[in-house]
Design a protein around this motif. Structure first.
Motif, mmCIF file in Angstrom:
data_model
loop_
_atom_site.group_PDB
_atom_site.id
_atom_site.type_symbol
_atom_site.label_atom_id
_atom_site.label_comp_id
_atom_site.label_asym_id
_atom_site.label_seq_id
_atom_site.Cartn_x
_atom_site.Cartn_y
_atom_site.Cartn_z
ATOM 1 N N ARG A 191 0.805 -1.219 0.000
ATOM 2 C CA ARG A 191 0.000 0.000 0.000
ATOM 3 C C ARG A 191 0.841 1.274 0.000
ATOM 4 N NH1 ARG A 191 -3.651 -1.433 5.138
ATOM 5 N NH2 ARG A 191 -1.638 -2.318 5.753
ATOM 6 N N ILE A 192 2.143 1.148 0.260
ATOM 7 C CA ILE A 192 2.975 2.337 0.444
ATOM 8 C C ILE A 192 2.951 3.264 -0.770
ATOM 9 C CG2 ILE A 192 5.106 1.213 -0.355
ATOM 10 C CD1 ILE A 192 6.588 2.891 1.769
ATOM 11 N N LYS A 193 2.826 2.701 -1.963
ATOM 12 C CA LYS A 193 2.824 3.518 -3.174
ATOM 13 C C LYS A 193 1.655 4.495 -3.192
ATOM 14 C CE LYS A 193 3.230 3.135 -8.213
ATOM 15 N NZ LYS A 193 3.475 2.205 -9.339
ATOM 16 N N ASN A 194 0.546 4.117 -2.567
ATOM 17 C CA ASN A 194 -0.667 4.939 -2.597
ATOM 18 C C ASN A 194 -0.829 5.841 -1.383
ATOM 19 O OD1 ASN A 194 -1.689 3.820 -5.096
ATOM 20 N ND2 ASN A 194 -2.101 1.947 -3.939
ATOM 21 N N ILE A 195 0.125 5.786 -0.438
ATOM 22 C CA ILE A 195 0.068 6.678 0.718
ATOM 23 C C ILE A 195 0.487 8.082 0.275
ATOM 24 C CG2 ILE A 195 1.115 7.219 2.946
ATOM 25 C CD1 ILE A 195 1.399 4.233 3.442
ATOM 26 N N HIS A 202 -5.111 15.978 1.044
ATOM 27 C CA HIS A 202 -5.382 14.790 0.242
ATOM 28 C C HIS A 202 -6.569 14.031 0.834
ATOM 29 C CE1 HIS A 202 -1.269 15.156 -1.507
ATOM 30 N NE2 HIS A 202 -0.989 15.607 -0.303
ATOM 31 N N LEU A 203 -7.300 13.362 -0.026
ATOM 32 C CA LEU A 203 -8.315 12.402 0.395
ATOM 33 C C LEU A 203 -7.869 11.027 -0.062
ATOM 34 C CD1 LEU A 203 -11.795 14.087 -0.296
ATOM 35 C CD2 LEU A 203 -10.754 13.588 1.919
ATOM 36 N N THR A 204 -7.834 10.090 0.855
ATOM 37 C CA THR A 204 -7.424 8.734 0.513
ATOM 38 C C THR A 204 -8.348 7.743 1.202
ATOM 39 O OG1 THR A 204 -5.530 7.216 0.439
ATOM 40 C CG2 THR A 204 -5.807 8.508 2.442
#
Length: 250
Positions: A191-195, A202-204
């Motif tokens: 998941r680190i790539k999308n943090i 930001h909204l995640t």
């Protein structure tokens, strides 16, 4: 999946205060402590007496002497600082492992959260009533950062890194991703790539950062060669106090 807000900013200047000006109470602010390992090498024999047998064994497993010394200073500093907040002797503190293997200090009083990071000559410790994570990294201009960009950063992040002074920009963004994973105890995984890690709001998805709570990140310098990022859980900004501690007084 919930949408979670992540706010990220960089502090251009930080004023480090001496611990003599602090009353060691758990207030509404976050305290970030900075300890320089090199300033405490003469105290190693004294500091190691504050550690538990399992901590001493961990220290002995380090191959390089400088890493062993930094670990001893780090654990002694953590025990000293938390002990002052909790009104206990450093050697009397007991630590346990919580959810997702995140350690915590046992206390019958007010809740206290902390996180520790170390790199180069520095140890950083964040202390707060709210959940915190902190990461410290040295700007290593010989590190082959380009080899890991595609697996760990988005396209926008890679473009940001590849501007001027790319080694420093890489370390800045890396500390931000690390600080979030340390805050939420998710570890470094796919998941680190999308943090998110660029300045701004930001909204995640909550599953990306392993938390349904709003998170704020604040990046700053320890010195000219080391960067750090603090992550904490809050919808609103919390005041941050930056503090130096000298363990020669213990």
């Amino acid at each position: 999946m919930e949408a979670v807000k992540v706010e990220i900013r960089y502090l251009d200047t930080v004023e480090w205060q001496q611990d003599t000006a602090h009353n060691f109470t758990i207030g509404d602010e976050i305290d970030v402590w900075r300890i320089k390992t090199a300033d405490h090498l003469s105290l190693i024999a004294q500091l190691i007496k504050l550690l538990m047998p399992d901590e001493i064994k961990r220290a002995e497993r380090y191959y390089q002497e400088k890493d062993r010394q930094r670990f001893i200073v780090s654990r002694a500093a953590l025990r000293t600082i938390l002990g002052r907040y909790l009104g206990q002797q450093p050697e009397d503190l007991r630590f346990e492992i919580g959810p997702n293997k995140k350690p915590f200090v046992k206390t019958t009083g007010a809740a206290i959260n902390y996180n520790v990071s170390h790199s180069d000559e520095w140890v950083t410790i964040a202390v707060s009533k709210t959940g915190v994570g902190i990461d410290t990294e040295k700007i290593d201009r010989s590190f082959a950062y380009k080899e890991i960009l595609a697996d760990n950063f988005s396209g926008d992040e890679i473009r940001f890194i590849n501007q001027s002074n790319p080694e420093e920009k890489f370390i800045l963004l890396w500390t931000r991703k690390e600080a979030i994973t340390k805050l939420t105890s998710q570890g470094l995984d796919e998941r680190i790539k999308n943090i998110p890690c660029l300045d701004g709001n930001h909204l995640t998805n909550s599953n990306i950062i392993n938390s349904p709570k709003a998170i704020k990140l604040v990046s700053f310098r320890l010195d000219s060669s080391n960067l750090a990022t603090l992550a904490y859980e809050s919808k609103d900004a919390i005041a941050i106090q930056f503090r130096d501690i000298d363990l020669t007084s213990i």
